[in-house]
Design a protein around this motif. Structure first.
Motif, PDB file in Angstrom:
ATOM      1  N   SER A 226     -25.755 -17.090   4.920  1.00 40.98           N
ATOM      2  CA  SER A 226     -26.423 -17.872   5.967  1.00 40.98           C
ATOM      3  C   SER A 226     -26.650 -17.103   7.263  1.00 40.98           C
ATOM      4  CB  SER A 226     -25.662 -19.162   6.232  1.00 40.98           C
ATOM      5  OG  SER A 226     -24.313 -18.873   6.450  1.00 40.98           O
ATOM      6  N   ASP A 237     -20.040 -19.144   8.387  1.00 42.18           N
ATOM      7  CA  ASP A 237     -19.185 -17.984   8.141  1.00 42.18           C
ATOM      8  C   ASP A 237     -20.047 -16.722   8.059  1.00 42.18           C
ATOM      9  OD1 ASP A 237     -20.448 -18.167   5.711  1.00 42.18           O
ATOM     10  OD2 ASP A 237     -18.647 -18.328   4.500  1.00 42.18           O
ATOM     11  N   ASP A 239     -20.696 -13.662   5.619  1.00 37.96           N
ATOM     12  CA  ASP A 239     -20.497 -13.031   4.307  1.00 37.96           C
ATOM     13  C   ASP A 239     -20.997 -11.597   4.417  1.00 37.96           C
ATOM     14  OD1 ASP A 239     -19.844 -15.598   2.820  1.00 37.96           O
ATOM     15  OD2 ASP A 239     -21.832 -16.089   3.574  1.00 37.96           O
TER      16      ASP A 239
HETATM   17 MG    MG Z   1     -21.743 -18.238   4.036  1.00 35.76          MG
END
Ligand code: MG
Ligand code: GTP
Length: 578
Positions: A226, A237, A239
């Motif tokens: 995202s 978060d 990644d």
């Molecule tokens: Mg994520």
């Protein structure tokens, strides 16, 4: 993916770079936003000001520019916002300052983008160490302002100090909106990942890359998910994947002179686990502001989880894998094709979280990623499609190439849709579509934008565009599917019966109230109740609580729901099994 990105970088002239320098992460088209209350008006106006800058036309361009921006940035902890002038004073003689951002999380910080990496090096060479034996003498682009305060409040900085709007979405914001579409706009604009949020995430990656570059000068820490796919939320978060040698960096070409290295003694998985263990130790011991390091090395895809304390970001680091990056590119292109795609996805995800058909930790329920894919399929299946089938977006080098072939290099060349539905109509259309969809016998293909006869008994079957033999929704079990189906029907009912602005929860509010699902569509909520209630707390979706036990929780979830087979696949979200 790294290779094309670097090529793009070499190909781009400095004029193009200047042209894209100021692009923002807000969506691209000025929309007609009716102004109904001063409370909802201000942040939207700010965003409209930001979205007039030119935008990158391919994922590779966007990615390259963000990485460059991050490499030219430093983060400085300051006593308070007014000390930004002091930092500026320290840095100015060493290099031109391009952008300054201020943010607070427990303490105050300035994120400063300089004109070049050379300027950053000059600043770092000018900095000193604490004369304290207890401090490890690590040098990084994270600094602390400890003096030079004489200019505080006296000096004016010749460029604006940017920061994020303070307000986040609250359900009461919807009350004075002009219609369902406006409510969805508000939700999106209040919650999406801002320019600063994106810069900080890229900065965390580039800082980590610096720390590892002593041993691996051509390593890359690359964000996916995202942060880069156009569907990032303000508290999403981070990644990341670590690649020790980017393929375009073969350094010299002399075949007669090779670097002497060690041979791997264990298999790929063992090597990954041991390397991640070492990286986790380095992060824990030496990398400033990275705290709460957890090693989840026995998962199907081993990862390290940690938290960047200054930036307030939860981080997941795994070893290089292509599919997460490819999927990010697919989603980014789709999010850029039409300005309605991202707000609709945000709204559906938010609805799913509030109504508990989706949860923070992985389990046998619909995930954010699956919801995004369902929205994409709906938008393709519309009688007047909003986005095209994926097949039209790829540029296969030969007819047998699969969908790992490159995307078209300029998404702005894709013909615009003729669909003029507003966001409210699309949201109702989404719920209507899936309330009556034949999940029992039909599977969905986002490559073709059509359904097909389902090849197995999974409750929901949506073909993975990167591997057509896999089902993106494989992990959803029957009880969760039943809940989801019921929630679609209830949401549709609520939107159709509460469409008008009245003295009660109307429009989007009628489907965003917790436990609204399952009340047969009857609203027993008074407006007064809405104003004391946050529709979504940081803990629900935003990883605010630093809960690193998701991966244990998910095991229990799997057992309880009788979906044991899938549990190990879901232990990490870094690389899904499907
Ligand atoms: Mg994520
Ligand atoms: P957030 O919920 O905001 O973190 O969204 P996200 O898109 O970052 O999701 P997540 O962190 O769970 O996963 C990171 C990325 O992995 C996604 O963006 C996808 O590219 C990929 N991914 C996640 N889940 C799946 C899945 O079920 N199947 C496939 N093929 N890819 C997935």
């Amino acid at each position: 993916m790294a290779a094309p990105m670097a090529q793009v970088g070499h190909m781009m002239c400095s004029k193009t770079l200047r042209c894209f320098r100021r692009f923002s992460s807000g969506k691209g088209v000025k929309r007609k936003i009716q102004k109904s209350s001063s409370k909802v008006q201000r942040p939207i106006d700010e965003i409209i000001q930001n979205i007039t800058s030119p935008r990158p036309v391919s994922f590779q361009q966007m990615y390259h520019l963000r990485r460059q921006e991050a490499h030219r940035s430093i983060l400085v902890q300051i006593p308070s916002k007014k000390h930004i002038s002091s930092v500026y004073n320290q840095v100015k003689p060493l290099g031109k300052v391009m952008n300054i951002f201020h943010f607070s999380h427990i303490r105050d910080y300035a994120l400063i983008e300089l004109e070049s990496r050379a300027a950053v090096q000059r600043v770092l060479r000018s900095a000193s160490h604490f004369s304290n034996d207890e401090k490890i003498p690590v040098e990084s682009r994270v600094l602390l302002l400890t003096g030079g305060f004489e200019s505080v409040g006296k000096q004016t900085i010749p460029l604006p100090v940017q920061s994020d709007p303070k307000e986040k979405f609250e359900i009461s914001d919807c009350y004075n909106a002009t219609g369902l579409s406006h409510q969805i706009e508000i939700l999106y604009h209040r919650n999406h990942l801002t320019d600063l949020g994106c810069r900080l995430r890229f900065f965390v990656c580039s800082k980590l890359e610096d720390m590892l570059s002593g041993l691996f000068p051509h390593c890359a820490v690359l964000p996916f998910g995202s942060t880069v796919n156009g569907f990032g939320k303000h508290d999403c978060d981070l990644d990341m994947t670590l690649s020790l040698l980017q393929s375009e960096h073969q350094v010299g070409k002399n075949p007669n002179l090779k670097f002497m290295t060690k041979k791997r003694t264990d298999n790929e998985r063992g090597f990954t686990q041991r390397s991640l263990q070492t990286v986790a130790d380095i992060i824990e011991q030496f990398v400033p502001l990275c705290l709460g390091v957890h090693r989840i090395l026995n998962a199907r895809v081993p990862i390290i989880k940690f938290r960047n304390d200054a930036c307030n970001i939860e981080c997941d680091l795994s070893f290089s894998h292509i599919s997460g990056h490819r999927m990010s590119e697919v989603l980014w292109v789709l999010s850029e094709l039409d300005p309605r795609v991202a707000p609709l996805v945000f709204c559906v995800r938010h609805w799913a979280r509030v109504n508990e058909v989706n949860r923070k930790h992985p389990g046998p329920w619909v995930s954010n990623f699956m919801l995004t894919a369902l929205v994409v399929f709906f938008l393709q299946s519309h009688p007047q499609p909003v986005i095209p089938k994926l097949r039209t977006l790829y540029h296969p080098v030969n007819p047998h190439d699969d969908f790992s072939a490159p995307f078209m290099s300029d998404y702005t060349k894709v013909p615009k849709t003729k669909n003029t539905d507003d966001l409210g109509e699309l949201l109702k259309g989404f719920f209507a579509f899936y309330s009556s969809f034949d999940f029992q016998s039909r599977g969905m293909s986002v490559i073709e934008g059509t359904t097909f006869s389902k090849p197995d008994f999974s409750p929901v079957y949506l073909e993975n565009p990167l591997d057509v033999n896999l089902n993106v929704c494989k992990n959803i079990n029957i009880p969760e599917f039943e809940r989801l189906k019921k929630a679609f029907e209830t949401a549709l009912w609520n939107l159709e019966t509460n469409g008008e602005k009245k003295q009660r929860a109307w429009g989007l509010m009628s489907i965003l109230l917790p436990n609204g699902n399952g009340n047969n569509g009857k609203l027993h909520v008074h407006v007064g109740d809405l104003f004391s209630q946050r529709s979504e707390s940081g803990n629900q979706d935003g990883n605010q609580d630093g809960n690193v036990d998701d991966h244990q929780v998910d095991n229990q979830g799997g057992n309880q729901d009788g979906n044991q087979d899938n549990v190990s696949d879901m232990r990490t979200k870094a690389e899904p099994s499907h």
